[in-house]
Design a protein around this motif. Sequence first.
Motif, PDB file in Angstrom:
ATOM      1  N   ARG A  86      -4.913   4.938  -9.948  1.00  0.00           N
ATOM      2  CA  ARG A  86      -5.537   3.688  -9.482  1.00  0.00           C
ATOM      3  C   ARG A  86      -5.197   2.580 -10.469  1.00  0.00           C
ATOM      4  NH1 ARG A  86      -8.132   5.044  -5.171  1.00  0.00           N
ATOM      5  NH2 ARG A  86      -9.018   7.111  -4.969  1.00  0.00           N
ATOM      6  N   HIS A  87      -4.816   1.423  -9.939  1.00  0.00           N
ATOM      7  CA  HIS A  87      -4.197   0.394 -10.770  1.00  0.00           C
ATOM      8  C   HIS A  87      -4.565  -1.007 -10.306  1.00  0.00           C
ATOM      9  CE1 HIS A  87      -1.705   1.535  -7.326  1.00  0.00           C
ATOM     10  NE2 HIS A  87      -1.531   0.233  -7.193  1.00  0.00           N
ATOM     11  N   SER A  89       1.160   1.839  -3.693  1.00  0.00           N
ATOM     12  CA  SER A  89      -0.148   2.123  -4.295  1.00  0.00           C
ATOM     13  C   SER A  89      -0.667   3.488  -3.869  1.00  0.00           C
ATOM     14  CB  SER A  89      -1.152   1.038  -3.895  1.00  0.00           C
ATOM     15  OG  SER A  89      -0.812  -0.188  -4.497  1.00  0.00           O
ATOM     16  N   ARG A 145      -2.969  -4.755  -9.327  1.00  0.00           N
ATOM     17  CA  ARG A 145      -1.755  -4.988  -8.550  1.00  0.00           C
ATOM     18  C   ARG A 145      -1.586  -6.456  -8.210  1.00  0.00           C
ATOM     19  NH1 ARG A 145      -1.246  -2.299  -2.624  1.00  0.00           N
ATOM     20  NH2 ARG A 145      -2.073  -4.260  -1.882  1.00  0.00           N
ATOM     21  N   ASN A 168       0.821  -1.209   0.000  1.00  0.00           N
ATOM     22  CA  ASN A 168       0.000   0.000   0.000  1.00  0.00           C
ATOM     23  C   ASN A 168       0.857   1.263   0.000  1.00  0.00           C
ATOM     24  OD1 ASN A 168      -2.438  -1.319  -0.127  1.00  0.00           O
ATOM     25  ND2 ASN A 168      -2.774  -1.279   2.084  1.00  0.00           N
TER      26      ASN A 168
END
Length: 156
Positions: free
Chosen positions: A130-131, A118, A133, A115
């Motif tokens: 935003r992706h 991210s 993962r 995180n």
Amino acid sequence: MGQVEKRLEELGIALPSPAAPVANYVAFVRTGNLVTISGQICFGPDGKISPAHVGRVGAEVTPDIARDAARLCAVNVVAQLRAAIGDLDLVHRCVRLGGFITSASDFTGQAGVMNGASDLMVEVFGDKGRHARSTIGVAGLPLGASVEVEALFEVA
């Protein structure tokens, strides 16, 4: 100065000089509108790994310290991305991050560590950050790093 560079400044992030590859690979590959960034380890602004970021998460490295290491990896990813495309405002989306966490055999909190990376992508790029993962625990990483992060971006 572009919007993303302004955002980095607001966050107090100065992108480092991108690390040069240390083996037979390149730091990034652009094909069409996709840029793949090779795995970046947790080099600090001085180009070195802090002793606090060396070792296994859940043993020598705490999850909170490892989350900070993941954030550093993400900063290094963005530095490589800027080297690849020049203008970070050309980013359409962070498509995917891959995280590798050097883990003690009983450590299962890899997602929380990742995180750190991210969250940085969303802080820097907003919704474009935003992706998808993947995060995995590994036995070891180059130079004893606790975290490594790779990325895929869609760009103009």
